[in-house]
Design a protein around this motif. Structure first.
Motif, PDB file in Angstrom:
ATOM      1  N   ASP A 164       1.066  -1.379  -0.064  1.00  0.00           N
ATOM      2  CA  ASP A 164       0.152   0.256   0.149  1.00  0.00           C
ATOM      3  C   ASP A 164       0.705   1.004  -0.064  1.00  0.00           C
ATOM      4  O   ASP A 164       0.336   2.063  -0.961  1.00  0.00           O
ATOM      5  N   GLU A 165       1.547   1.446   0.508  1.00  0.00           N
ATOM      6  CA  GLU A 165       2.593   2.351   0.632  1.00  0.00           C
ATOM      7  C   GLU A 165       3.343   2.071   0.199  1.00  0.00           C
ATOM      8  O   GLU A 165       4.080   3.774  -0.827  1.00  0.00           O
ATOM      9  N   CYS A 166       4.355   1.357  -1.018  1.00  0.00           N
ATOM     10  CA  CYS A 166       4.528   1.533  -2.548  1.00  0.00           C
ATOM     11  C   CYS A 166       3.254   2.494  -3.810  1.00  0.00           C
ATOM     12  O   CYS A 166       4.565   2.464  -4.511  1.00  0.00           O
ATOM     13  N   CYS A 167       2.345   1.797  -3.416  1.00  0.00           N
ATOM     14  CA  CYS A 167       1.891   2.119  -4.037  1.00  0.00           C
ATOM     15  C   CYS A 167       1.326   3.681  -4.011  1.00  0.00           C
ATOM     16  O   CYS A 167       1.148   3.988  -4.954  1.00  0.00           O
ATOM     17  N   LYS A 168       1.324   3.963  -3.269  1.00  0.00           N
ATOM     18  CA  LYS A 168       1.240   5.894  -2.631  1.00  0.00           C
ATOM     19  C   LYS A 168       1.990   5.825  -3.033  1.00  0.00           C
ATOM     20  O   LYS A 168       2.400   7.595  -3.472  1.00  0.00           O
ATOM     21  N   LEU A 169       2.956   5.695  -3.210  1.00  0.00           N
ATOM     22  CA  LEU A 169       4.842   6.388  -3.875  1.00  0.00           C
ATOM     23  C   LEU A 169       5.256   7.015  -5.305  1.00  0.00           C
ATOM     24  O   LEU A 169       5.392   7.433  -5.195  1.00  0.00           O
ATOM     25  N   TYR A 170       4.279   5.525  -5.935  1.00  0.00           N
ATOM     26  CA  TYR A 170       4.552   5.355  -7.144  1.00  0.00           C
ATOM     27  C   TYR A 170       4.008   6.809  -7.600  1.00  0.00           C
ATOM     28  O   TYR A 170       2.561   6.239  -8.514  1.00  0.00           O
ATOM     29  N   THR A 171       3.825   8.310  -7.842  1.00  0.00           N
ATOM     30  CA  THR A 171       3.274   8.810  -8.664  1.00  0.00           C
ATOM     31  C   THR A 171       3.996   9.069  -9.890  1.00  0.00           C
ATOM     32  O   THR A 171       4.979   8.913 -10.237  1.00  0.00           O
ATOM     33  N   GLU A 172       3.036  10.377 -10.975  1.00  0.00           N
ATOM     34  CA  GLU A 172       3.284  10.495 -11.791  1.00  0.00           C
ATOM     35  C   GLU A 172       5.049  10.791 -11.997  1.00  0.00           C
ATOM     36  O   GLU A 172       5.860  11.149 -12.536  1.00  0.00           O
ATOM     37  N   ASN A 173       5.024  11.623 -10.942  1.00  0.00           N
ATOM     38  CA  ASN A 173       6.501  12.004 -11.175  1.00  0.00           C
ATOM     39  C   ASN A 173       7.633  11.461 -10.481  1.00  0.00           C
ATOM     40  O   ASN A 173       8.837  11.458 -11.115  1.00  0.00           O
ATOM     41  N   VAL A 174       7.412   9.910  -9.401  1.00  0.00           N
ATOM     42  CA  VAL A 174       8.663   8.808  -9.441  1.00  0.00           C
ATOM     43  C   VAL A 174       8.580   9.000 -10.947  1.00  0.00           C
ATOM     44  O   VAL A 174       9.975   8.180 -11.234  1.00  0.00           O
ATOM     45  N   ARG A 175       7.434   8.045 -11.749  1.00  0.00           N
ATOM     46  CA  ARG A 175       7.457   7.742 -12.958  1.00  0.00           C
ATOM     47  C   ARG A 175       8.669   8.426 -14.010  1.00  0.00           C
ATOM     48  O   ARG A 175       8.972   7.530 -14.696  1.00  0.00           O
ATOM     49  N   ARG A 176       8.044   9.520 -13.760  1.00  0.00           N
ATOM     50  CA  ARG A 176       9.071  10.163 -14.872  1.00  0.00           C
ATOM     51  C   ARG A 176      10.599  10.482 -14.058  1.00  0.00           C
ATOM     52  O   ARG A 176      11.243  10.745 -15.189  1.00  0.00           O
ATOM     53  N   GLY A 177      10.905   9.865 -13.048  1.00  0.00           N
ATOM     54  CA  GLY A 177      12.318  10.528 -13.024  1.00  0.00           C
ATOM     55  C   GLY A 177      12.833   8.810 -12.893  1.00  0.00           C
ATOM     56  O   GLY A 177      13.974   8.758 -13.047  1.00  0.00           O
ATOM     57  N   LEU A 178      12.463   7.431 -13.178  1.00  0.00           N
ATOM     58  CA  LEU A 178      12.610   6.972 -13.607  1.00  0.00           C
ATOM     59  C   LEU A 178      13.714   6.962 -14.693  1.00  0.00           C
ATOM     60  O   LEU A 178      13.414   7.219 -15.537  1.00  0.00           O
ATOM     61  N   ARG A 179      14.743   6.321 -14.955  1.00  0.00           N
ATOM     62  CA  ARG A 179      15.657   6.389 -15.981  1.00  0.00           C
ATOM     63  C   ARG A 179      16.129   5.938 -17.179  1.00  0.00           C
ATOM     64  O   ARG A 179      16.052   6.688 -18.020  1.00  0.00           O
ATOM     65  N   ASN A 180      14.926   5.241 -17.035  1.00  0.00           N
ATOM     66  CA  ASN A 180      14.366   4.115 -19.010  1.00  0.00           C
ATOM     67  C   ASN A 180      13.512   3.941 -19.000  1.00  0.00           C
ATOM     68  O   ASN A 180      12.463   3.588 -17.898  1.00  0.00           O
ATOM     69  N   ASN A 181      12.528   4.036 -20.501  1.00  0.00           N
ATOM     70  CA  ASN A 181      11.437   3.474 -20.644  1.00  0.00           C
ATOM     71  C   ASN A 181      10.895   1.418 -19.867  1.00  0.00           C
ATOM     72  O   ASN A 181      10.234   1.687 -19.809  1.00  0.00           O
ATOM     73  N   GLU A 182      11.841   1.520 -19.731  1.00  0.00           N
ATOM     74  CA  GLU A 182      11.937  -0.600 -19.531  1.00  0.00           C
ATOM     75  C   GLU A 182      10.993   0.306 -18.085  1.00  0.00           C
ATOM     76  O   GLU A 182      10.804  -0.960 -17.703  1.00  0.00           O
ATOM     77  N   LEU A 230      -1.164  -4.253  -8.763  1.00  0.00           N
ATOM     78  CA  LEU A 230      -1.631  -3.590  -7.428  1.00  0.00           C
ATOM     79  C   LEU A 230      -2.669  -3.111  -7.166  1.00  0.00           C
ATOM     80  O   LEU A 230      -3.518  -3.183  -6.276  1.00  0.00           O
ATOM     81  N   ARG A 231      -2.980  -1.815  -8.185  1.00  0.00           N
ATOM     82  CA  ARG A 231      -4.324  -1.265  -7.904  1.00  0.00           C
ATOM     83  C   ARG A 231      -5.048  -1.918  -8.642  1.00  0.00           C
ATOM     84  O   ARG A 231      -6.529  -0.167  -8.979  1.00  0.00           O
ATOM     85  N   LYS A 232      -5.671  -2.913  -9.230  1.00  0.00           N
ATOM     86  CA  LYS A 232      -6.505  -3.045  -9.789  1.00  0.00           C
ATOM     87  C   LYS A 232      -7.125  -2.382 -10.812  1.00  0.00           C
ATOM     88  O   LYS A 232      -8.176  -1.904 -10.916  1.00  0.00           O
ATOM     89  N   LYS A 233      -6.287  -2.608 -11.073  1.00  0.00           N
ATOM     90  CA  LYS A 233      -6.937  -0.707 -12.738  1.00  0.00           C
ATOM     91  C   LYS A 233      -6.462  -1.539 -13.724  1.00  0.00           C
ATOM     92  O   LYS A 233      -5.941  -2.569 -13.864  1.00  0.00           O
ATOM     93  N   THR A 234      -6.818  -1.824 -15.058  1.00  0.00           N
ATOM     94  CA  THR A 234      -7.036  -3.070 -15.937  1.00  0.00           C
ATOM     95  C   THR A 234      -5.208  -2.425 -16.507  1.00  0.00           C
ATOM     96  O   THR A 234      -5.331  -1.016 -17.214  1.00  0.00           O
ATOM     97  N   VAL A 235      -4.877  -3.159 -16.799  1.00  0.00           N
ATOM     98  CA  VAL A 235      -3.213  -3.738 -17.461  1.00  0.00           C
ATOM     99  C   VAL A 235      -3.304  -4.332 -19.517  1.00  0.00           C
ATOM    100  O   VAL A 235      -3.864  -5.422 -19.544  1.00  0.00           O
TER     101      VAL A 235
END
Length: 131
Positions: free
Chosen positions: A64-82, A94-99
């Protein structure tokens, strides 16, 4: 997770900064917003890139804490597309979204297919096809 294992992981995350393990632990627990210019978001981003998943979740006190912390800012900060694709898929589940599962035609899945389905039994150099 044992405190020894937690300290070992925190050392690998903190090799280039002069921040104590206790201060990092306070950051992880949310008791501090920032330590030495490092925010929780920045430390989580660093963790995503450097810590194995089976250690990441207990380090950050659960999914739950990891899901809360994975924001768009964190996503953009990841160093590569993979990394982005990998974590978008994981956190989407984990967020029960359609993937959408990657297609076999994509570059990533082609790489996996060549390593996973290596056809090792039918390689002529091994002599397995000869009677």
């Amino acid at each position: 997770m044992t405190s020894e294992k937690r300290n070992q992981i925190l050392e690998t995350l903190n090799w280039d900064m002069d921040i104590s393990k206790e201060e990092l632990q306070n950051l992880i627990l949310g008791e501090r917003a920032e330590v030495g210019g490092l925010t929780r978001e920045m430390l989580f981003l660093r963790s995503l890139e450097r810590v194995a998943w089976h250690n990441l979740v207990p380090l950050w006190n659960g999914i739950d804490e990891c899901c809360k912390l994975y924001t768009e800012n964190v996503r953009r900060g990841l160093r590569n597309n993979e990394f982005r694709q990998k974590y978008d898929f994981i956190f989407g589940l984990l967020r029960k979204k359609t993937v959408h599962a990657p297609e076999w035609g994509s570059e990533y899945c082609e790489n996996i297919r060549h390593t996973f389905l290596s056809d090792r039994w039918n390689r002529p150099e091994q002599g397995l096809l000869q009677a």
